[in-house]
Design a protein around this motif. Structure first.
Motif, PDB file in Angstrom:
ATOM      1  N   ASP A  19       0.851  -1.190   0.000  1.00 14.24           N
ATOM      2  CA  ASP A  19       0.000   0.000   0.000  1.00 14.24           C
ATOM      3  C   ASP A  19       0.891   1.247   0.000  1.00 14.24           C
ATOM      4  O   ASP A  19       2.064   1.164   0.352  1.00 14.24           O
ATOM      5  CB  ASP A  19      -0.838   0.036   1.294  1.00 14.24           C
ATOM      6  CG  ASP A  19      -2.017  -0.912   1.262  1.00 14.24           C
ATOM      7  OD1 ASP A  19      -2.537  -1.168   0.161  1.00 14.24           O
ATOM      8  OD2 ASP A  19      -2.418  -1.384   2.343  1.00 14.24           O
ATOM      9  N   ASP A  69     -11.543  -3.015  -1.486  1.00 14.57           N
ATOM     10  CA  ASP A  69     -11.018  -1.781  -2.054  1.00 14.57           C
ATOM     11  C   ASP A  69     -10.435  -2.115  -3.425  1.00 14.57           C
ATOM     12  O   ASP A  69      -9.270  -2.502  -3.534  1.00 14.57           O
ATOM     13  CB  ASP A  69      -9.946  -1.246  -1.095  1.00 14.57           C
ATOM     14  CG  ASP A  69      -9.384   0.094  -1.535  1.00 14.57           C
ATOM     15  OD1 ASP A  69      -9.810   0.608  -2.580  1.00 14.57           O
ATOM     16  OD2 ASP A  69      -8.507   0.616  -0.805  1.00 14.57           O
ATOM     17  N   GLY A  70     -11.254  -2.000  -4.450  1.00 15.73           N
ATOM     18  CA  GLY A  70     -10.806  -2.441  -5.780  1.00 15.73           C
ATOM     19  C   GLY A  70     -10.628  -3.943  -5.736  1.00 15.73           C
ATOM     20  O   GLY A  70     -11.573  -4.677  -5.467  1.00 15.73           O
ATOM     21  N   LYS A  71      -9.380  -4.413  -5.953  1.00 14.29           N
ATOM     22  CA  LYS A  71      -9.135  -5.857  -5.879  1.00 14.29           C
ATOM     23  C   LYS A  71      -8.580  -6.280  -4.527  1.00 14.29           C
ATOM     24  O   LYS A  71      -8.360  -7.462  -4.279  1.00 14.29           O
ATOM     25  CB  LYS A  71      -8.158  -6.270  -6.986  1.00 14.29           C
ATOM     26  CG  LYS A  71      -8.801  -6.277  -8.365  1.00 14.29           C
ATOM     27  CD  LYS A  71      -7.859  -6.824  -9.399  1.00 14.29           C
ATOM     28  CE  LYS A  71      -8.593  -7.053 -10.712  1.00 14.29           C
ATOM     29  NZ  LYS A  71      -7.682  -7.538 -11.758  1.00 14.29           N
ATOM     30  N   PRO A 131      -4.065  -9.692  -4.879  1.00 20.14           N
ATOM     31  CA  PRO A 131      -5.334  -9.010  -5.163  1.00 20.14           C
ATOM     32  C   PRO A 131      -6.033  -9.629  -6.378  1.00 20.14           C
ATOM     33  O   PRO A 131      -5.393  -9.855  -7.400  1.00 20.14           O
ATOM     34  CB  PRO A 131      -4.901  -7.577  -5.470  1.00 20.14           C
ATOM     35  CG  PRO A 131      -3.604  -7.415  -4.771  1.00 20.14           C
ATOM     36  CD  PRO A 131      -2.950  -8.756  -4.778  1.00 20.14           C
ATOM     37  N   GLY A 132      -7.302  -9.932  -6.218  1.00 21.68           N
ATOM     38  CA  GLY A 132      -8.055 -10.512  -7.322  1.00 21.68           C
ATOM     39  C   GLY A 132      -7.922 -12.018  -7.431  1.00 21.68           C
ATOM     40  O   GLY A 132      -8.594 -12.651  -8.235  1.00 21.68           O
ATOM     41  N   ARG A 183       0.536  -4.480   3.415  1.00 21.78           N
ATOM     42  CA  ARG A 183      -0.776  -3.833   3.582  1.00 21.78           C
ATOM     43  C   ARG A 183      -0.971  -3.276   4.979  1.00 21.78           C
ATOM     44  O   ARG A 183      -0.545  -3.880   5.958  1.00 21.78           O
ATOM     45  CB  ARG A 183      -1.909  -4.841   3.341  1.00 21.78           C
ATOM     46  CG  ARG A 183      -1.846  -5.534   2.006  1.00 21.78           C
ATOM     47  CD  ARG A 183      -2.555  -4.747   0.936  1.00 21.78           C
ATOM     48  NE  ARG A 183      -2.238  -5.287  -0.378  1.00 21.78           N
ATOM     49  CZ  ARG A 183      -2.118  -4.558  -1.488  1.00 21.78           C
ATOM     50  NH1 ARG A 183      -2.293  -3.253  -1.447  1.00 21.78           N
ATOM     51  NH2 ARG A 183      -1.824  -5.125  -2.632  1.00 21.78           N
ATOM     52  N   SER A 197      -8.749  -6.866  -0.587  1.00 22.33           N
ATOM     53  CA  SER A 197      -9.707  -7.016   0.505  1.00 22.33           C
ATOM     54  C   SER A 197      -9.124  -6.418   1.784  1.00 22.33           C
ATOM     55  O   SER A 197      -8.116  -6.879   2.305  1.00 22.33           O
ATOM     56  CB  SER A 197     -10.047  -8.481   0.744  1.00 22.33           C
ATOM     57  OG  SER A 197     -10.766  -8.574   1.960  1.00 22.33           O
ATOM     58  N   LYS A 246     -11.174   2.958   2.056  1.00 19.64           N
ATOM     59  CA  LYS A 246     -12.080   1.806   2.171  1.00 19.64           C
ATOM     60  C   LYS A 246     -11.675   0.802   3.238  1.00 19.64           C
ATOM     61  O   LYS A 246     -11.498  -0.387   2.953  1.00 19.64           O
ATOM     62  CB  LYS A 246     -12.204   1.142   0.806  1.00 19.64           C
ATOM     63  CG  LYS A 246     -12.686   2.119  -0.253  1.00 19.64           C
ATOM     64  CD  LYS A 246     -13.455   1.426  -1.328  1.00 19.64           C
ATOM     65  CE  LYS A 246     -14.379   2.388  -2.035  1.00 19.64           C
ATOM     66  NZ  LYS A 246     -14.872   1.853  -3.308  1.00 19.64           N
TER      67      LYS A 246
END
Ligand code: RP5
Ligand code: MG
Ligand code: MG
Length: 281
Positions: free
Chosen positions: A55, A72-74, A162-163, A108, A76, A67
């Motif tokens: 991040d 937050d987008g991809k 992410p994703g 993160r 969590s 968020k």
């Protein structure tokens, strides 16, 4: 849940002299006043340099995260432990104080999500007899890897990108750390894929939540989803060729019982897995 212990280890992992502020057991919970508490802030240069998994450094005004407790987008930012608090713009560790602020070596802010494949079989003698423990129950072995960062034995888990899905991360990390898929030819990879795809598709979720990981801080922590895959007749995993790879230095079938020592809170996941199949512990 209980108190974290490894998340209060004296020296922060992968450093020589980053010391945590000492937090006694009775001062872990945020709701217990601890006026002397003044933990140092620490984030590694690597994380601050902004690699793909990290991040922005919201403390130095280099970006913003709005968020919290959401997708937050991809990424969590949702915790399995319920809604975490955000104080002075920073998320608070749901278990309590760790003696260090900011992110340490975690990318993160808030939860850092991982997935753990627990792959087990019954321990057998050379004559193929299942070995029993002192409690008369069958002895379970699991695929254990030795972590390169601190040489501790662990479940071959990894971060959920992410994703990505937990189910995909489980297969990928088992392939990389326990079968060295990163150094396989395309042909070998395909062969491995055919084997693990089937076996690692039907697991039993034994844990989902906070991990007592030594990298945790007051504002960043590990969470995981652990799935158990048991090869009851020993004909599936038995055929796997185990080879340590990536961030694993070694791999072995390790006997599971109450005296094993594992990385973070992995032992408690193994205990739950053993309980579900009524294995010796
Ligand atoms: C632990 O860290 C998790 O349970 C998982 O095993 C592991 C993921 O981190 P890396 O192995 O990618 O360092 O908290
Ligand atoms: Mg890995
Ligand atoms: Mg790993």
């Amino acid at each position: 849940g209980g108190l974290h212990c490894k998340a209060r280890c004296e020296i922060y992992p992968r450093t020589k002299d980053v010391k945590r502020f000492k937090v006694p057991d009775d001062k872990v919970r945020w709701n217990v006043p601890f006026p002397e508490y003044s933990p140092p802030s620490f984030t590694t240069e690597t994380v601050l340099s902004g690699p793909y998994y990290a991040d922005p450094d919201i403390c130095s005004g280099k970006g913003e995260i709005t968020k919290w407790n959401e997708i937050d987008g991809k990424v969590s930012r949702v915790s399995f432990e319920g809604k975490y608090e955000v104080v002075d713009g920073l998320p608070l560790n749901p278990v309590g104080r760790t003696g260090i602020k900011h992110r340490g070596c975690l990318g993160r802010w808030g939860p850092n999500h991982a997935a753990d494949p627990i792959v087990t079989r019954w321990k057998r003698t050379e004559d193929d007899e299942i070995v029993k423990g002192e409690d008369g129950k069958q002895v379970m072995e699991f695929v254990s890897v030795q972590r390169r960062d601190n040489r501790e034995w662990a479940i071959p888990g990894g971060m959920v990108e992410p994703g990505s899905l937990v189910s995909a991360t489980i297969k990928q990390e088992f392939g990389e750390e326990a079968m060295n898929s990163l150094e396989m030819s395309e042909e070998e990879k395909k062969e491995m894929h055919d084997k693990i795809e089937d076996f690692l598709s039907h697991g039993d979720k034994v844990y989902e939540g906070y991990v007592d990981d030594p990298r945790n801080t007051d504002n960043a922590w590990m969470e995981t989803t652990a799935y158990h895959f048991h090869d009851n007749d020993g004909t599936k995993v038995g055929q796997f060729n185990l080879h340590a790879g990536d961030d694993a230095m070694a791999v072995q079938w390790m006997v599971c019982n109450s005296s094993i020592n594992l990385y973070a809170s992995h032992k408690s996941f193994l205990q739950e897995a053993a309980k579900r199949i009524d294995a010796s512990w």
